[in-house]
Design a protein around this motif. Structure first.
Motif, PDB file in Angstrom:
ATOM      1  N   LEU A   1       0.603  -0.898  -0.128  1.00 45.37           N
ATOM      2  CA  LEU A   1       0.457  -0.501  -0.186  1.00 45.37           C
ATOM      3  C   LEU A   1       0.719   1.212  -0.191  1.00 45.37           C
ATOM      4  O   LEU A   1       2.096   0.955   0.989  1.00 45.37           O
ATOM      5  CB  LEU A   1      -1.248  -0.295   0.920  1.00 45.37           C
ATOM      6  N   ALA A   2       0.110   2.135  -0.414  1.00 46.39           N
ATOM      7  CA  ALA A   2       0.761   3.369  -1.034  1.00 46.39           C
ATOM      8  C   ALA A   2       0.706   4.028   0.832  1.00 46.39           C
ATOM      9  O   ALA A   2      -0.250   3.953   0.872  1.00 46.39           O
ATOM     10  CB  ALA A   2       0.633   4.461  -1.867  1.00 46.39           C
ATOM     11  N   ASP A   3       1.480   5.140   1.446  1.00 46.80           N
ATOM     12  CA  ASP A   3       1.583   5.701   2.259  1.00 46.80           C
ATOM     13  C   ASP A   3       1.903   6.987   2.174  1.00 46.80           C
ATOM     14  O   ASP A   3       3.038   7.374   2.972  1.00 46.80           O
ATOM     15  CB  ASP A   3       2.241   5.277   3.672  1.00 46.80           C
ATOM     16  N   PRO A   4       1.074   7.856   1.717  1.00 44.76           N
ATOM     17  CA  PRO A   4       1.634   9.482   1.063  1.00 44.76           C
ATOM     18  C   PRO A   4       1.649  10.142   2.412  1.00 44.76           C
ATOM     19  O   PRO A   4       2.052  10.833   2.219  1.00 44.76           O
ATOM     20  CB  PRO A   4       0.547   9.589   0.108  1.00 44.76           C
ATOM     21  N   HIS A   5       1.201  10.005   3.601  1.00 43.46           N
ATOM     22  CA  HIS A   5       1.051  10.428   4.416  1.00 43.46           C
ATOM     23  C   HIS A   5       2.247  10.600   5.771  1.00 43.46           C
ATOM     24  O   HIS A   5       2.520  10.877   6.691  1.00 43.46           O
ATOM     25  CB  HIS A   5      -0.778  10.637   5.796  1.00 43.46           C
ATOM     26  N   ARG A   6       2.597   9.246   5.535  1.00 44.28           N
ATOM     27  CA  ARG A   6       4.462   8.214   5.648  1.00 44.28           C
ATOM     28  C   ARG A   6       3.354   7.884   7.409  1.00 44.28           C
ATOM     29  O   ARG A   6       4.317   8.335   7.909  1.00 44.28           O
ATOM     30  CB  ARG A   6       4.965   9.797   6.328  1.00 44.28           C
ATOM     31  N   ARG A   7       2.039   7.830   7.778  1.00 42.74           N
ATOM     32  CA  ARG A   7       1.789   8.148   9.047  1.00 42.74           C
ATOM     33  C   ARG A   7       1.499   5.841   9.609  1.00 42.74           C
ATOM     34  O   ARG A   7       0.977   5.752  10.414  1.00 42.74           O
ATOM     35  CB  ARG A   7      -0.157   8.503   9.236  1.00 42.74           C
ATOM     36  N   MET A   8       1.296   5.734   8.720  1.00 46.25           N
ATOM     37  CA  MET A   8       0.265   3.974   8.157  1.00 46.25           C
ATOM     38  C   MET A   8       1.841   3.002   9.143  1.00 46.25           C
ATOM     39  O   MET A   8       3.010   3.524   9.497  1.00 46.25           O
ATOM     40  CB  MET A   8       1.102   2.911   7.326  1.00 46.25           C
TER      41      MET A   8
END
Length: 109
Positions: free
Chosen positions: A38-45
């Motif tokens: 999965l992409a994590d564009p907010h860098r919070r996963m």
């Protein structure tokens, strides 16, 4: 005026180091007995992350080298990945990547 230091990360595709803000973060999430990227564009996963330049060339290299499975240390079926989709920052499996982990202290926002 001082230049702010940016953390360095290595692209899983081309293996070049770059500032973290120039790379896209990806995570492995458990789905249907396997793992989806999965992409994590907010860098919070939560979970182990892999970093990659948002270019079709780096995405193609990452798929060819099976870099996601190596970076996540779990088996990932990269045969379904489309390098153009990966470069655009979309999740290759079509799963919504907006699910995030909220920071505990709020200082990360």
């Amino acid at each position: 005026m001082s230049v702010q230091h940016q953390p360095q990360r290595t692209c899983v595709g081309c293996r070049r180091k770059a500032d973290q803000n120039q790379l896209m973060r990806w995570v492995a999430a458990a789905r249907d007995g396997g793992y989806a990227v999965l992409a994590d564009p907010h860098r919070r996963m939560s979970g182990r992350g892999a970093w990659m330049h948002p270019t079709p060339e780096c995405a193609a290299l990452a798929v060819k080298r099976r870099a996601f499975a190596r970076a996540f240390r779990v088996p990932v079926d990269s045969s379904t990945f489309d390098p153009a989709v990966l470069a655009a920052g979309a999740s290759p499996t079509g799963i919504d990547a907006d699910t995030t982990v909220q920071p505990e202290s709020g200082s990360e926002i």
